[in-house]
Design a protein around this motif. Structure first.
Motif, PDB file in Angstrom:
ATOM      1  N   ALA A 138     -61.200 -39.650 101.330  1.00 41.49           N
ATOM      2  CA  ALA A 138     -61.844 -40.653 102.160  1.00 41.49           C
ATOM      3  C   ALA A 138     -62.265 -41.922 101.402  1.00 41.49           C
ATOM      4  O   ALA A 138     -61.950 -42.912 101.936  1.00 41.49           O
ATOM      5  CB  ALA A 138     -63.314 -39.869 102.711  1.00 41.49           C
ATOM      6  N   GLN A 139     -62.623 -41.746  99.984  1.00 41.55           N
ATOM      7  CA  GLN A 139     -62.915 -42.973  99.292  1.00 41.55           C
ATOM      8  C   GLN A 139     -61.465 -43.639  99.023  1.00 41.55           C
ATOM      9  O   GLN A 139     -61.573 -44.651  98.970  1.00 41.55           O
ATOM     10  CB  GLN A 139     -63.516 -42.305  97.906  1.00 41.55           C
ATOM     11  CG  GLN A 139     -65.133 -42.277  98.037  1.00 41.55           C
ATOM     12  CD  GLN A 139     -65.573 -41.846  96.822  1.00 41.55           C
ATOM     13  OE1 GLN A 139     -65.210 -42.392  95.620  1.00 41.55           O
ATOM     14  NE2 GLN A 139     -66.744 -41.082  96.923  1.00 41.55           N
ATOM     15  N   ILE A 172     -62.163 -40.437  84.323  1.00 41.51           N
ATOM     16  CA  ILE A 172     -62.960 -40.163  85.260  1.00 41.51           C
ATOM     17  C   ILE A 172     -62.726 -38.936  86.050  1.00 41.51           C
ATOM     18  O   ILE A 172     -61.609 -38.648  86.508  1.00 41.51           O
ATOM     19  CB  ILE A 172     -63.538 -41.349  86.221  1.00 41.51           C
ATOM     20  CG1 ILE A 172     -63.791 -42.700  85.646  1.00 41.51           C
ATOM     21  CG2 ILE A 172     -64.152 -40.897  87.349  1.00 41.51           C
ATOM     22  CD1 ILE A 172     -63.604 -43.521  86.461  1.00 41.51           C
ATOM     23  N   ALA A 173     -63.508 -37.889  86.018  1.00 43.24           N
ATOM     24  CA  ALA A 173     -63.083 -36.472  86.462  1.00 43.24           C
ATOM     25  C   ALA A 173     -62.862 -36.944  88.011  1.00 43.24           C
ATOM     26  O   ALA A 173     -63.735 -37.423  88.683  1.00 43.24           O
ATOM     27  CB  ALA A 173     -64.217 -35.843  86.389  1.00 43.24           C
ATOM     28  N   ASP A 174     -61.710 -36.250  88.405  1.00 39.99           N
ATOM     29  CA  ASP A 174     -61.677 -36.298  90.026  1.00 39.99           C
ATOM     30  C   ASP A 174     -61.040 -37.662  90.648  1.00 39.99           C
ATOM     31  O   ASP A 174     -61.074 -37.938  91.825  1.00 39.99           O
ATOM     32  CB  ASP A 174     -62.698 -35.564  90.909  1.00 39.99           C
ATOM     33  CG  ASP A 174     -63.051 -34.453  90.585  1.00 39.99           C
ATOM     34  OD1 ASP A 174     -62.450 -33.540  90.252  1.00 39.99           O
ATOM     35  OD2 ASP A 174     -64.445 -34.182  90.672  1.00 39.99           O
ATOM     36  N   GLU A 433     -75.725 -38.043 102.683  1.00 35.58           N
ATOM     37  CA  GLU A 433     -75.248 -36.986 103.491  1.00 35.58           C
ATOM     38  C   GLU A 433     -73.698 -37.174 103.776  1.00 35.58           C
ATOM     39  O   GLU A 433     -72.849 -36.275 103.466  1.00 35.58           O
ATOM     40  CB  GLU A 433     -75.855 -36.557 104.776  1.00 35.58           C
ATOM     41  CG  GLU A 433     -75.446 -35.672 105.576  1.00 35.58           C
ATOM     42  CD  GLU A 433     -75.374 -34.389 105.003  1.00 35.58           C
ATOM     43  OE1 GLU A 433     -74.487 -33.295 105.418  1.00 35.58           O
ATOM     44  OE2 GLU A 433     -76.309 -33.841 104.105  1.00 35.58           O
ATOM     45  N   ALA A 434     -73.070 -38.314 104.045  1.00 32.65           N
ATOM     46  CA  ALA A 434     -71.797 -38.840 104.317  1.00 32.65           C
ATOM     47  C   ALA A 434     -70.943 -38.313 102.981  1.00 32.65           C
ATOM     48  O   ALA A 434     -69.781 -38.167 103.128  1.00 32.65           O
ATOM     49  CB  ALA A 434     -71.783 -40.141 104.951  1.00 32.65           C
ATOM     50  N   GLU A 438     -67.994 -35.724 102.591  1.00 29.02           N
ATOM     51  CA  GLU A 438     -66.607 -36.121 102.290  1.00 29.02           C
ATOM     52  C   GLU A 438     -66.352 -35.430 101.049  1.00 29.02           C
ATOM     53  O   GLU A 438     -65.078 -35.081 100.765  1.00 29.02           O
ATOM     54  CB  GLU A 438     -66.529 -37.888 102.208  1.00 29.02           C
ATOM     55  CG  GLU A 438     -66.821 -38.439 103.326  1.00 29.02           C
ATOM     56  CD  GLU A 438     -66.738 -39.794 103.157  1.00 29.02           C
ATOM     57  OE1 GLU A 438     -66.794 -40.742 104.020  1.00 29.02           O
ATOM     58  OE2 GLU A 438     -66.741 -40.430 102.122  1.00 29.02           O
ATOM     59  N   THR A 439     -67.104 -35.237  99.978  1.00 27.88           N
ATOM     60  CA  THR A 439     -66.802 -34.477  98.950  1.00 27.88           C
ATOM     61  C   THR A 439     -66.461 -33.081  99.192  1.00 27.88           C
ATOM     62  O   THR A 439     -65.425 -32.386  98.497  1.00 27.88           O
ATOM     63  CB  THR A 439     -67.932 -34.539  97.859  1.00 27.88           C
ATOM     64  OG1 THR A 439     -68.295 -35.989  97.455  1.00 27.88           O
ATOM     65  CG2 THR A 439     -67.582 -33.544  96.524  1.00 27.88           C
TER      66      THR A 439
END
Length: 460
Positions: A138-139, A172-174, A433-434, A438-439
């Motif tokens: 999503a990001q 950066i992880a992920d 919470e969003a 998403e994560t």
């Protein structure tokens, strides 16, 4: 042990800050040609440019504590080209007007760097650009849309990177992608504001510290120690605006918090990269911001507890233990290899948020009252552009800057309490919470919860 408060890490570790005697407060009624309320970036840049353009002007700056006490001495050290409200200005005034505003911001980064060199201000400036990273699908969708929008507003030198190229620059992880702009630099914010204050004084600007202004009215600024009367009174108080009489609901003082690590060894930096020193942000809804400092630490910030009831502001920068824990967890999620690294300092500050999230510059020539701010956390460079615009407005000059669409913008006031406290708490709870959803789900689109929060907040 983490040092919590002490204004900021920048202040606590600056060897000259504690030893520097405060400037004298105002002691009696006086007059000036221009009186500026607030000794941060906006006020000092305004004084600097006015005095350069019109050396005969008598300019007085009134600062409630000391120059750099507020956001100018507590921020994340991002000198970059972001400006609050650009999309709204595009909707109100057309795409070309907003594009001119963005181009002015791009040029402002260079302007600030040039002035630091001209005035001999050693502010640890390193122009490595801005890297904004995505860590979920999503990001990544928002990142690509953001990148395309920046190109449409004229930033043709921006680059889009995939996961491999992103992690080559900073491990950066992920990370699944990033967008990089050359229009950004790392700075030491307190060194900049102290150097700017000294440059103003060399020009002949009078600065009174320990002088709180309790009321601003046409052609006068009122303090407990006397009133300064002047044809122009400029309010440059950003997150502290709510403390002024009649301004309680003008701009909301939103909190932002930071932590900084102990200096990291060379072997760790070999793993992490970050060799070009870009400032680092992300595409989360509750976003973060970070820099690699000149002494090889990582300073990272985020919202923490976003707002204090009644528009209150803190005194010494102390932040909540839960916020320190949350920022530490965020740091270690970005860089798992740093888990357990000592966090040496934590602090908080406030930024100014208008109800429509738009930065503005205004001067009413009939009353002599002017103001600039509402930067929503993007004030390090924006304050410089605002100051040059205020200069032109005060001098009565019609320029490219005074024609920008943020000049004279009007916005409604924030809701009374408890509604604004409840609204801000709910807003950032929804954003957190969003991000969590998403994560957890790895869905490729922004969660509807975040879209709803954007509409309610007035940001979009």
């Amino acid at each position: 042990m983490t040092i919590n408060g002490g204004i900021s890490f920048w202040y606590a570790t600056d060897p000259g800050s504690a030893a520097t005697p405060p400037r004298a407060p105002l002691t009696a009624d006086t007059t000036a040609d221009v009186v500026i309320v607030g000794g941060g970036y906006t006020g000092l840049w305004t004084a600097y440019y006015l005095k350069q353009a019109a050396p005969d002007l008598h300019i007085t700056v009134l600062e409630q504590k000391f120059c750099g006490y507020g956001a100018s001495g507590r921020n994340g050290g991002w000198l970059y080209n972001g400006i609050a409200g650009r999309d709204r200005y595009a909707a109100l005034h057309g795409h070309e007007g907003a594009r001119r505003l963005q181009n002015a911001m791009n040029e402002t980064v260079t302007e600030v760097i040039d002035v630091t060199a001209k005035e001999g201000i050693d502010a640890d400036v390193h122009r490595g650009g801005v890297l904004e990273v995505a860590r979920t699908p999503a990001q990544l969708g928002r990142l690509k849309a953001f990148h395309a929008a920046e190109l449409s507003f004229g930033e043709s030198d921006r680059e889009l990177f995939d996961a491999t190229e992103t992690r080559r620059r900073i491990d950066i992880a992920d990370a699944v992608g990033s967008s990089w702009s050359p229009h950004g630099a790392r700075i030491h914010p307190l060194k900049l504001v102290k150097g700017l204050a000294a440059a103003c004084e060399r020009l002949g600007v009078v600065i009174h510290e320990s002088t709180p202004v309790t009321e601003i009215a046409p052609r006068r600024a009122v303090t407990p120690y006397g009133t300064v009367r002047a044809p122009y009174v400029l309010r440059c108080t950003e997150g502290f605006t709510a403390a002024l009489k009649g301004q309680k609901r003008s701009w909301l003082p939103m909190n932002s918090s930071m932590i900084v690590t102990a200096p990291l060894p060379a072997a760790t930096w070999d793993q992490l990269g970050w060799s070009d020193f870009p400032v680092l942000g992300d595409m989360a809804h509750a976003y973060m911001y970070a820099q690699r400092t000149a002494d090889d630490r990582i300073a990272i910030g985020g919202r923490g507890v976003p707002y204090r009831f009644g528009s209150r502001t803190d005194n010494d920068g102390r932040t909540q233990p839960a916020t320190i824990e949350a920022l530490s967890a965020l740091l270690f999620s970005f860089f798992p290899q740093l888990t357990g690294t000592e966090i040496t300092h934590a602090w908080s500050g406030v930024l100014g948020v208008p109800r429509d999230w738009c930065a503005t510059v205004t001067l009413d020539r009939t009353t002599g009252l002017g103001w600039a701010g509402g930067y929503v956390g993007s004030g390090v460079a924006t304050a410089n552009l605002a100051a040059r615009t205020l200069r032109d407005l005060v001098l009565g000059e019609s320029t490219d800057l005074t024609a920008l669409p943020w000049v004279g913008h009007k916005v409604r006031r924030w809701e009374p309490e408890p509604f604004r406290w409840l609204g801000v708490q709910a807003l950032y709870a929804a954003y957190r919470e969003a991000d969590r959803r998403e994560t957890a789900t790895h869905r490729p689109t922004t969660t509807p919860l975040a879209r709803l929060a954007d509409r309610i907040s007035g940001r979009h």
